[in-house]
Design an enzyme around this catalytic site. Structure first.
Site, PDB file in Angstrom:
ATOM      1  N   GLY A  84       0.553  -1.101  -0.735  1.00  0.00           N
ATOM      2  CA  GLY A  84       0.219  -0.298  -0.294  1.00  0.00           C
ATOM      3  C   GLY A  84       0.751   1.312  -0.105  1.00  0.00           C
ATOM      4  CE1 TYR A 141      -0.295   5.591  -3.693  1.00  0.00           C
ATOM      5  CE2 TYR A 141      -0.110   4.627  -5.680  1.00  0.00           C
ATOM      6  CZ  TYR A 141      -0.219   5.043  -4.685  1.00  0.00           C
ATOM      7  OH  TYR A 141       1.338   3.875  -4.544  1.00  0.00           O
TER       8      TYR A 141
END
Ligand SMILES: NC(=O)C1=CN([C@@H]2O[C@H](COP(=O)(O)OP(=O)(O)OC[C@H]3O[C@@H](n4cnc5c(N)ncnc54)[C@H](OP(=O)(O)O)[C@@H]3O)[C@@H](O)[C@H]2O)C=CC1
Ligand SMILES: C[C@H]1O[C@H](OP(=O)(O)OP(=O)(O)OC[C@H]2O[C@@H](n3cnc4c(=O)[nH]c(N)nc43)[C@H](O)[C@@H]2O)[C@@H](O)[C@@H](O)C1=O
EC number: 1.1.1.271
Length: 317
Positions: free
Chosen positions: A108, A138
């Protein structure tokens, strides 16, 4: 600690992180490394992803593939940053489970945390407040990937877990003038200003935001460290815990490059989140700490950039 073995698929192997992971795996020499170029396997095509996993049946996956970019790219293309990243991670995580992957490590980013959360940022800040608008798309995709891994682990007992790296830099970075992250962007801009004899360099925004930077080969080492943990947290920050202002970074870059002109700011460009420094106490308690400090990492990265200039192969995507 478990020694990595078997077949490991590195998704995004040609990227900055993926290539660093492949260097680190080659140095370890304990497993078979599987890769696939985007031409061979577009991870946004579900059937191709399913066929690939069914055919190759990797034991472990390090998922370092994503649509990645700096603050302006994120702010300009939210559709692609949400859709492409959601598709890639969902298809890969589902196909990994279906094909019997034992361990899936999803990457991530610390931009998943709320814009105004307490600093340094602890893992439990996730979903405790609104996201930074410039990279919300995102961040939402990354949160979804983290959560899907967490749910597979809870519902099916598989070891699918995530790492949340801070801003990264190093060999193989993207030097696109508009789409890249700040550190590679400034390295290139200050280098080109030195060569051109420009009297000043303009940086984006106000220069006041603060960022933390982890050298990508340190990150690769941290990812293998995590894969060696028998019971890792569902997600853990990977950073240095040391931040600086963008203006301070610009001065460090100028010194590294040997540029002596003036530094100007452009408040018309987005600042992004005001401060983003990760709390790395959990990572340190687990037994891992970064080795490469920013000054040394900048020197190594600039030397690598110069070799790319020399060979005419500057990566700019
Ligand atoms: N760079 C940073 O500062 C940070 C990065 N991260 C995370 O680390 C991971 C890697 O980032 P980084 O190495 O910097 O990114 P790069 O852009 O350097 O690499 C991304 C990789 O993903 C591949 N890829 C993108 N789209 C597709 C697709 N549709 N099908 C197949 N492959 C695809 C790219 O392939 P190709 O080579 O063909 O373009 C590339 O190899 C990402 O998950 C990112 O979110 C997290 C925090 C900070
Ligand atoms: C890595 C991580 O974090 C990313 O967010 P970000 O840290 O805000 O991205 P950034 O590196 O592009 O900007 C950092 C700061 O730097 C300033 N800045 C100055 N001059 C330039 C410049 O020339 N280019 C860029 N890009 N920024 C500049 C810019 O104004 C901003 O204040 C996510 O996109 C996402 O990718 C993610 O996961």
């Amino acid at each position: 600690m478990t020694t990595l073995s078997g077949k490991i698929y590195v998704a995004g192997h040609r990227g900055m992180v993926g290539s660093a992971v492949c260097r680190r795996l080659a140095a370890a020499g304990t497993c078979e490394v599987l890769t696939a170029s985007r031409e061979a396997l577009d991870l946004t095509h579900q059937s191709s992803v399913e066929d690939f996993f069914a055919e190759e049946k990797p034991d472990t996956v390090i998922f370092a593939a994503a649509r990645v970019g700096g603050v302006l790219a994120n702010d300009t293309y939210p559709v692609e940053f949400l859709a492409d990243n959601l598709l890639m991670s969902t298809f890969a995580i589902n196909a990994a489970y279906a094909s019997g992957v034992k361990r899936f490590l999803f990457l991530g980013s610390t931009c998943i945390y709320p814009r105004d959360c307490a600093q340094p940022i602890q893992e439990n800040a996730l979903l405790s407040g609104p996201l930074e608008k410039t990279n919300e798309a995102y961040a939402l995709a990354k949160i979804a990937g983290l959560k899907l891994c967490q749910y597979y682990r809870r519902q099916h007992g598989v070891m699918f877990h995530s790492a949340m790296p801070t801003n990264l830099y190093g060999p193989g970075d993207n030097y696109h003038p508009q789409h890249s992250h700040v550190l590679p962007a400034l390295l290139r801009r200050f280098h080109e200003a030195k060569i051109a004899g420009s009297p000043s360099v303009t940086i984006w925004g106000t220069g006041t935001p603060r960022r933390e930077f982890l050298f990508v080969d340190d990150l690769a080492d941290a990812l293998l460290f995590l894969l060696g943990q028998d019971n890792p947290p569902d997600w853990v920050n990977l950073g240095t815990g040391i931040d600086l202002s963008i203006l301070e970074l610009a001065q460090l870059v100028a010194k590294t490059v040997g540029y002596e002109g003036a530094v100007k700011t452009d408040p018309e460009k987005p600042d992004g989140t005001p401060i983003k420094c990760s709390d790395v106490s959990l990572l340190h308690r687990m037994g891992w700490k970064h080795k490469v400090e920013l000054t040394q990492g900048l020197r190594t990265t600039y030397d690598h950039f110069l070799s790319e200039v020399e060979s005419g192969e500057i990566r700019s995507v």
